[in-house]
Design a protein around this motif. Sequence first.
Motif, mmCIF file in Angstrom:
data_model
loop_
_atom_site.group_PDB
_atom_site.id
_atom_site.type_symbol
_atom_site.label_atom_id
_atom_site.label_comp_id
_atom_site.label_asym_id
_atom_site.label_seq_id
_atom_site.Cartn_x
_atom_site.Cartn_y
_atom_site.Cartn_z
ATOM 1 N N UNK A 23 0.697 -1.282 0.033
ATOM 2 C CA UNK A 23 0.155 -0.016 0.038
ATOM 3 C C UNK A 23 0.764 1.252 0.005
ATOM 4 N N UNK A 24 0.324 2.508 -0.581
ATOM 5 C CA UNK A 24 0.927 3.825 -0.361
ATOM 6 C C UNK A 24 -0.402 4.596 -0.500
ATOM 7 N N UNK A 25 -0.263 5.865 0.252
ATOM 8 C CA UNK A 25 -0.948 6.982 0.128
ATOM 9 C C UNK A 25 -2.480 6.375 0.199
ATOM 10 N N UNK A 26 -3.170 7.500 -0.144
ATOM 11 C CA UNK A 26 -3.026 8.907 0.142
ATOM 12 C C UNK A 26 -2.540 9.001 1.408
ATOM 13 N N UNK A 27 -1.927 10.176 1.644
ATOM 14 C CA UNK A 27 -1.567 10.813 3.090
ATOM 15 C C UNK A 27 -2.964 11.031 3.902
ATOM 16 N N UNK A 28 -2.846 10.926 5.028
ATOM 17 C CA UNK A 28 -3.956 11.117 5.750
ATOM 18 C C UNK A 28 -4.036 12.460 6.226
ATOM 19 N N UNK A 29 -5.230 12.871 6.904
ATOM 20 C CA UNK A 29 -5.652 14.237 6.969
ATOM 21 C C UNK A 29 -4.532 15.142 7.993
ATOM 22 N N UNK A 30 -4.190 14.305 8.947
ATOM 23 C CA UNK A 30 -2.820 14.851 9.826
ATOM 24 C C UNK A 30 -1.792 15.626 8.943
ATOM 25 N N UNK A 31 -1.299 14.510 7.966
ATOM 26 C CA UNK A 31 -0.175 15.060 7.105
ATOM 27 C C UNK A 31 -0.604 16.178 6.161
ATOM 28 N N UNK A 32 -1.764 16.104 5.816
ATOM 29 C CA UNK A 32 -2.365 17.188 4.956
ATOM 30 C C UNK A 32 -2.441 18.471 5.495
ATOM 31 N N UNK A 33 -2.862 18.361 6.725
ATOM 32 C CA UNK A 33 -3.017 19.541 7.562
ATOM 33 C C UNK A 33 -1.730 20.262 7.862
ATOM 34 N N UNK A 34 -0.734 19.307 8.499
ATOM 35 C CA UNK A 34 0.674 19.755 8.518
ATOM 36 C C UNK A 34 1.376 20.674 7.248
ATOM 37 N N UNK A 35 1.078 19.717 6.138
ATOM 38 C CA UNK A 35 1.696 20.421 5.025
ATOM 39 C C UNK A 35 1.094 21.816 4.700
ATOM 40 N N UNK A 36 -0.414 21.758 4.889
ATOM 41 C CA UNK A 36 -0.969 23.165 4.531
ATOM 42 C C UNK A 36 -0.425 24.220 5.730
ATOM 43 N N UNK A 37 -0.383 23.857 6.907
ATOM 44 C CA UNK A 37 0.019 24.739 7.873
ATOM 45 C C UNK A 37 1.452 25.380 7.426
ATOM 46 N N UNK A 38 2.385 24.561 6.855
ATOM 47 C CA UNK A 38 3.814 24.694 6.800
ATOM 48 C C UNK A 38 3.567 25.785 5.450
ATOM 49 N N UNK A 39 2.707 25.285 4.583
ATOM 50 C CA UNK A 39 2.840 26.228 3.442
ATOM 51 C C UNK A 39 2.121 27.598 3.636
ATOM 52 N N UNK A 40 1.207 27.584 4.245
ATOM 53 C CA UNK A 40 0.562 28.907 4.557
ATOM 54 C C UNK A 40 1.494 29.746 5.408
ATOM 55 N N UNK A 41 2.248 29.139 6.338
ATOM 56 C CA UNK A 41 3.135 29.950 7.187
ATOM 57 C C UNK A 41 4.236 30.312 6.380
ATOM 58 N N UNK A 43 4.170 31.281 2.963
ATOM 59 C CA UNK A 43 3.248 32.263 2.222
ATOM 60 C C UNK A 43 3.200 33.544 2.991
ATOM 61 N N UNK A 44 2.903 33.432 4.220
ATOM 62 C CA UNK A 44 2.719 34.635 4.872
ATOM 63 C C UNK A 44 4.001 35.382 5.566
ATOM 64 N N UNK A 45 5.063 34.654 5.487
ATOM 65 C CA UNK A 45 6.246 35.045 5.964
ATOM 66 C C UNK A 45 6.762 36.480 5.274
ATOM 67 N N UNK A 46 7.006 37.395 5.999
ATOM 68 C CA UNK A 46 7.334 38.477 5.657
ATOM 69 C C UNK A 46 8.862 38.362 4.900
ATOM 70 N N UNK A 47 9.757 37.426 5.478
ATOM 71 C CA UNK A 47 11.265 37.360 4.809
ATOM 72 C C UNK A 47 11.035 36.509 3.738
#
Length: 163
Positions: A23-41, A43-47
């Motif tokens: 088996x493989x994938x799809x990644x679970x909601x926790x991994x999707x959540x963490x990915x989205x949080x990292x990407x949002x952070x 995208x919002x980073x001034x630096x």
Amino acid sequence: MWLAKREDGAAILNMPSPSFYADFGPLNLAMVYRYCCKLNKKLKSYSLSRKKIVHYTCFDQRKRANAAFLIGAYAVIYLKKTPEEAYRALLSGSNPPYLPFRDASFGNCTYNLTILDCLQGIRKGLQHGFFDFETFDVDEYEHYEVILFTPLKPTFLISKSIM
């Protein structure tokens, strides 16, 4: 999950997931959540506001499918794209087709679970209020997401999982 940063500011995201048989994938909601949080952070980073954020992976078919699912899920959840729009963007270019996901059963897989199927599931979950990342409790999700194997008889097992 780990995130490495290169000198040029590019980020490399690795999200390993346990597998049981083939088996493989799809990644679970926790991994999707963490990915989205990292990407949002990011995208919002001034630096990082004047830098490009690149989402990429290697040529391993399984990693490509999981990476495509992650960015597709982000597009559905945060960019309000339809699953078809998000999937169409993933198909652009001359890349090889994505490998369908499969379950942990032994033997040949009798169906194809595509990235598009998973993105449609994300949209349905959002539409019906099954999850909302604004109130999502990732620790609680991971607590109950654990797979349990309980013997019924010597020849049978029950596998329980929320997703």
